[in-house]
Design a protein around this motif. Structure first.
Motif, PDB file in Angstrom:
ATOM      1  N   THR A   2      -0.812  -5.370  -0.257  1.00 60.71           N
ATOM      2  CA  THR A   2       0.585  -5.172  -0.684  1.00 60.71           C
ATOM      3  C   THR A   2       0.966  -3.800  -1.075  1.00 60.71           C
ATOM      4  OG1 THR A   2      -0.427  -5.084  -3.533  1.00 60.71           O
ATOM      5  CG2 THR A   2       0.097  -6.740  -2.701  1.00 60.71           C
ATOM      6  N   GLU A   3       1.942  -2.879  -1.272  1.00 63.75           N
ATOM      7  CA  GLU A   3       2.326  -1.766  -1.029  1.00 63.75           C
ATOM      8  C   GLU A   3       1.513  -1.194  -2.379  1.00 63.75           C
ATOM      9  OE1 GLU A   3       6.625   0.911  -1.203  1.00 63.75           O
ATOM     10  OE2 GLU A   3       6.739  -1.955  -1.286  1.00 63.75           O
ATOM     11  N   SER A   4       1.467  -2.154  -4.200  1.00 61.46           N
ATOM     12  CA  SER A   4       1.206  -1.539  -4.964  1.00 61.46           C
ATOM     13  C   SER A   4      -0.206  -0.922  -5.093  1.00 61.46           C
ATOM     14  CB  SER A   4       1.408  -2.433  -6.462  1.00 61.46           C
ATOM     15  OG  SER A   4       0.993  -3.539  -5.952  1.00 61.46           O
ATOM     16  N   ILE A  24      -2.131  -0.990  -2.092  1.00 65.48           N
ATOM     17  CA  ILE A  24      -2.299   0.140  -1.122  1.00 65.48           C
ATOM     18  C   ILE A  24      -2.483   1.421  -2.327  1.00 65.48           C
ATOM     19  CG2 ILE A  24      -2.110   1.353   0.612  1.00 65.48           C
ATOM     20  CD1 ILE A  24      -3.759  -1.048   0.694  1.00 65.48           C
ATOM     21  N   GLN A  25      -1.080   1.930  -2.438  1.00 65.94           N
ATOM     22  CA  GLN A  25      -0.527   3.036  -3.713  1.00 65.94           C
ATOM     23  C   GLN A  25      -2.135   3.419  -4.652  1.00 65.94           C
ATOM     24  OE1 GLN A  25       2.034   5.012  -3.571  1.00 65.94           O
ATOM     25  NE2 GLN A  25       0.684   5.836  -3.723  1.00 65.94           N
ATOM     26  N   SER A  26      -2.640   1.978  -5.285  1.00 63.76           N
ATOM     27  CA  SER A  26      -3.722   2.557  -6.539  1.00 63.76           C
ATOM     28  C   SER A  26      -4.578   3.134  -5.617  1.00 63.76           C
ATOM     29  CB  SER A  26      -4.049   1.073  -7.406  1.00 63.76           C
ATOM     30  OG  SER A  26      -2.891   1.087  -7.653  1.00 63.76           O
ATOM     31  N   PHE A  27      -5.304   2.905  -4.367  1.00 63.15           N
ATOM     32  CA  PHE A  27      -6.328   2.902  -3.633  1.00 63.15           C
ATOM     33  C   PHE A  27      -6.172   4.579  -2.886  1.00 63.15           C
ATOM     34  CE2 PHE A  27      -6.783  -2.000  -1.586  1.00 63.15           C
ATOM     35  CZ  PHE A  27      -7.247  -2.022  -3.228  1.00 63.15           C
ATOM     36  N   LEU A  28      -4.596   4.569  -2.305  1.00 64.21           N
ATOM     37  CA  LEU A  28      -4.722   6.521  -1.805  1.00 64.21           C
ATOM     38  C   LEU A  28      -4.212   6.937  -2.845  1.00 64.21           C
ATOM     39  CD1 LEU A  28      -2.282   5.217   0.030  1.00 64.21           C
ATOM     40  CD2 LEU A  28      -3.646   6.052   0.999  1.00 64.21           C
ATOM     41  N   ASN A  29      -4.180   6.686  -4.828  1.00 59.79           N
ATOM     42  CA  ASN A  29      -4.392   7.552  -5.787  1.00 59.79           C
ATOM     43  C   ASN A  29      -6.107   8.431  -5.655  1.00 59.79           C
ATOM     44  OD1 ASN A  29      -1.472   7.218  -6.164  1.00 59.79           O
ATOM     45  ND2 ASN A  29      -2.125   6.017  -7.650  1.00 59.79           N
ATOM     46  N   VAL A  30      -7.169   7.232  -5.271  1.00 56.23           N
ATOM     47  CA  VAL A  30      -8.359   7.737  -5.757  1.00 56.23           C
ATOM     48  C   VAL A  30      -8.917   8.369  -4.236  1.00 56.23           C
ATOM     49  CG1 VAL A  30     -10.453   7.360  -5.952  1.00 56.23           C
ATOM     50  CG2 VAL A  30      -8.306   5.551  -6.928  1.00 56.23           C
ATOM     51  N   PRO A  31      -8.561   9.886  -4.296  1.00 62.32           N
ATOM     52  CA  PRO A  31      -9.415  11.179  -3.342  1.00 62.32           C
ATOM     53  C   PRO A  31     -10.294  10.342  -2.440  1.00 62.32           C
ATOM     54  CG  PRO A  31      -8.842  12.164  -5.132  1.00 62.32           C
ATOM     55  CD  PRO A  31      -8.569  10.703  -5.539  1.00 62.32           C
ATOM     56  N   SER A  32     -11.308   9.627  -3.095  1.00 62.36           N
ATOM     57  CA  SER A  32     -12.402   9.210  -2.508  1.00 62.36           C
ATOM     58  C   SER A  32     -12.151   7.542  -1.833  1.00 62.36           C
ATOM     59  CB  SER A  32     -13.738   9.159  -3.545  1.00 62.36           C
ATOM     60  OG  SER A  32     -13.249   8.023  -4.396  1.00 62.36           O
ATOM     61  N   SER A  48       7.894   3.846   0.796  1.00 60.08           N
ATOM     62  CA  SER A  48       6.667   4.453   0.212  1.00 60.08           C
ATOM     63  C   SER A  48       5.166   4.684   0.244  1.00 60.08           C
ATOM     64  CB  SER A  48       6.838   3.336  -0.844  1.00 60.08           C
ATOM     65  OG  SER A  48       5.977   2.552  -1.238  1.00 60.08           O
ATOM     66  N   LEU A  49       4.714   4.505   1.081  1.00 62.36           N
ATOM     67  CA  LEU A  49       3.265   4.470   1.203  1.00 62.36           C
ATOM     68  C   LEU A  49       3.461   5.547   1.942  1.00 62.36           C
ATOM     69  CD1 LEU A  49       1.530   1.171   1.521  1.00 62.36           C
ATOM     70  CD2 LEU A  49       2.214   2.258  -0.507  1.00 62.36           C
ATOM     71  N   VAL A  50       4.094   5.983   3.358  1.00 55.64           N
ATOM     72  CA  VAL A  50       4.172   6.624   4.045  1.00 55.64           C
ATOM     73  C   VAL A  50       4.481   7.426   3.714  1.00 55.64           C
ATOM     74  CG1 VAL A  50       5.572   7.969   6.292  1.00 55.64           C
ATOM     75  CG2 VAL A  50       4.593   4.931   6.059  1.00 55.64           C
ATOM     76  N   ASP A  51       5.243   8.247   3.081  1.00 57.03           N
ATOM     77  CA  ASP A  51       6.412   8.998   2.547  1.00 57.03           C
ATOM     78  C   ASP A  51       5.328  10.069   1.139  1.00 57.03           C
ATOM     79  OD1 ASP A  51       8.546   8.900   3.919  1.00 57.03           O
ATOM     80  OD2 ASP A  51       9.597   8.287   1.656  1.00 57.03           O
ATOM     81  N   VAL A 105       9.559   1.125  12.262  1.00 56.19           N
ATOM     82  CA  VAL A 105       9.496   2.207  11.333  1.00 56.19           C
ATOM     83  C   VAL A 105      10.177   2.714   9.969  1.00 56.19           C
ATOM     84  CG1 VAL A 105      11.029   4.290  12.064  1.00 56.19           C
ATOM     85  CG2 VAL A 105      10.460   2.706  13.929  1.00 56.19           C
ATOM     86  N   SER A 106       8.516   3.323   9.185  1.00 57.60           N
ATOM     87  CA  SER A 106       8.774   3.512   7.696  1.00 57.60           C
ATOM     88  C   SER A 106       8.550   5.479   7.422  1.00 57.60           C
ATOM     89  CB  SER A 106       7.543   2.784   7.609  1.00 57.60           C
ATOM     90  OG  SER A 106       6.907   2.660   7.657  1.00 57.60           O
ATOM     91  N   GLY A 107       9.190   5.066   6.931  1.00 60.22           N
ATOM     92  CA  GLY A 107       8.519   6.968   6.227  1.00 60.22           C
ATOM     93  C   GLY A 107      10.266   7.354   5.508  1.00 60.22           C
ATOM     94  N   THR A 108       9.461   8.692   5.605  1.00 54.78           N
ATOM     95  CA  THR A 108      11.345   9.914   5.148  1.00 54.78           C
ATOM     96  C   THR A 108      12.373   8.943   5.888  1.00 54.78           C
ATOM     97  OG1 THR A 108       9.856  11.499   5.015  1.00 54.78           O
ATOM     98  CG2 THR A 108      12.133  11.819   4.482  1.00 54.78           C
TER      99      THR A 108
END
Length: 478
Positions: free
Chosen positions: A327-329, A331-339, A359-362, A428-431
């Motif tokens: 889910t978007e949320s 994957i966002q939690s995973f991306l928040n962790v640099p490792s 939102s994830l692409v941005d 197409v997703s992003g800004t």
């Protein structure tokens, strides 16, 4: 003499000379009791006793004889019990006596044989009623006994009565279909525990909305389902009951037991949910099970812990688990962790989620550490086929994967004047979601962060030649 005396006593019982009270008196003599109970261990004599109405009446009327037959039964001494449960006459006689039923019920060996008898169901109304302190003659059917709130109230608080009921599937079906009956059962710890421990009846319970509504509204009932593997597996295998159970206010507090028991792990081997996540073998089992994955994904704290876990890849690599973690949320939690960056971009399933969410692409486009990592993965190239006209139709950006994350663009020339390029695709997703019109010139790489699937391109205003073909800096998102 000791061999003849018990047989003479048995003959006297059979012809009515010795009745229950007299038999009890005879058996107060330890010697005569020992001689007589030898007959209980002889298969032929045991069958003779069980199939004699006068004999069974005398046995069940004698406390000493009853104790010798049923209370003293063990896993190696059960011949008379076996004979009784194979006899329709004996089963009827025992079922008519509440005191004898209680002794049978309280002995594990006797009860196992008794409740497994082919004649058990024939007498279930009497058995349940007698063991619950209810007069069976007040009810013409077992259903009426169960559906009466008063009698069901007595049954629900009786360990013996409930044990008798849960061993009768027809009785369980009636109970499970009635909200009042299930409310009484779900409110009593002993009663609902007996239900949860009975693997054979739990599919019936799980298939009843009335039963599940009463269970999920109570902390103890919800917890007992989680504690017993057969119970939670039956619930998990029923989509409707699983959704109901998942929505319980007490679901989260039982999460470790739920997850462990669904996948066949021993909950006692794990301190908490995080310890399951930290065990790669355990997490692999979870990732292969839809309901266990859904349970784990439902807990925000577990998702956060997973993001920093070395085992994150087990989840991100599982198509089953990613039905719920993708889910978007999350994957966002995973991306928040640099490792976790390398693990996320090592998963085609995770990258598929990213491609579909602006939102994830941005977020990626604004995160310098992630962009730095992606910079080491990026590929630079131009379309394999160049345009030869100023047609406004989009051409495939061939030569690159179906799904890409574009990090930069440049005109494939040395000019300093920008030409307007139009980029598009199926997703197409992003800004700049949708068609992206970007002015490109050969002297500058335009930093962008846009995801495309099946990307296309065109250039407006001038003839499209090799000098104006676009150059993309991209990361494979397939």
């Amino acid at each position: 003499m000791s061999e003849l005396r018990p047989l003479r006593l048995l003959n006297a019982i059979e012809n009515g000379t010795v009745l229950g009270a007299e038999l009890n008196t005879f058996l107060t003599d330890a010697g005569r009791l020992a001689e007589f109970t030898v007959l209980f261990s002889q298969r032929g004599q045991a069958k003779r006793i069980a199939n004699g109405q006068t004999t069974m009446s005398a046995i069940t009327s004698s406390i000493i004889a009853t104790n010798a037959a049923f209370v003293q039964a063990t896993s190696t001494n059960y011949t008379i019990v076996e004979a009784v449960v194979q006899s329709a006459l004996a089963m009827s006689t025992v079922s008519n006596s509440s005191s004898v039923l209680e002794k049978v019920s309280d002995n594990p060996t006797s009860w196992t044989y008794f409740s497994s008898s082919i004649y058990y169901e024939s007498h279930i109304k009497k058995i349940i009623a007698h063991l619950s302190g209810v007069n069976p003659s007040l009810y013409s059917t077992t259903s009426l006994l169960i559906l009466d709130p008063v009698s069901m109230g007595d049954i629900s608080v009786s360990e013996r009565g409930m044990r008798a009921l849960v061993n009768s599937l027809p009785s369980v079906i009636v109970m499970a279909g009635d909200s009042v009956a299930m409310s009484l059962v779900a409110s009593d710890t002993t009663a609902i525990s007996l239900v949860a421990k009975n693997t054979l009846i739990m599919p019936t319970i799980a298939n009843s909305s009335q039963a599940m509504d009463q269970i999920v509204s109570r902390s103890i009932a919800t917890g007992l389902m989680a504690t017993n593997a057969g119970a939670i597996q039956a619930i998990a295998n029923n989509p409707t009951s699983w959704a109901n159970y998942l929505s319980s206010a007490f679901f989260g507090s039982n999460l470790k037991n739920i997850i462990a028991n669904i996948v066949g792990l021993n909950p006692d081997n794990y301190l908490d949910v995080n310890s399951i996540v930290s065990d790669s073998s355990a997490l692999t089992l979870v990732a292969s099970n839809a309901q266990a994955s859904q349970a784990l994904a439902s807990n925000a704290d577990a998702v956060i812990f997973l993001a920093s876990s070395a085992n994150l890849g087990i989840i991100l690599g599982s198509s089953t688990a990613m039905q719920y973690f993708g889910t978007e949320s999350n994957i966002q939690s995973f991306l928040n962790v640099p490792s976790a960056t390398a693990t996320v971009f090592g998963s085609s399933l995770a990258k598929g989620v990213i491609v579909n969410h602006t939102s994830l692409v941005d977020y990626i486009g604004s995160n310098s550490s992630i962009l730095a990592y992606l910079g080491g993965l990026k590929v630079i190239n131009t379309p394999a086929t160049l345009r030869s006209s100023t047609s406004s139709a989009d051409d495939p950006f061939d030569g690159i994967p179906y799904k890409v994350l574009v990090l930069g663009m440049r005109a494939n020339n040395i000019g300093a004047i920008a030409a307007t390029y139009s980029f598009n695709g199926s997703v197409v997703s992003g800004t700049n979601p949708g068609t992206s019109n970007i002015g490109l010139k050969g002297t500058v790489v335009e930093a962008v962060c846009t995801a495309y699937t099946n990307p296309t391109w065109t250039v407006a205003g001038i003839a499209a030649t090799a000098a104006v073909s676009p150059e993309w800096h991209w990361v494979d998102m397939t």
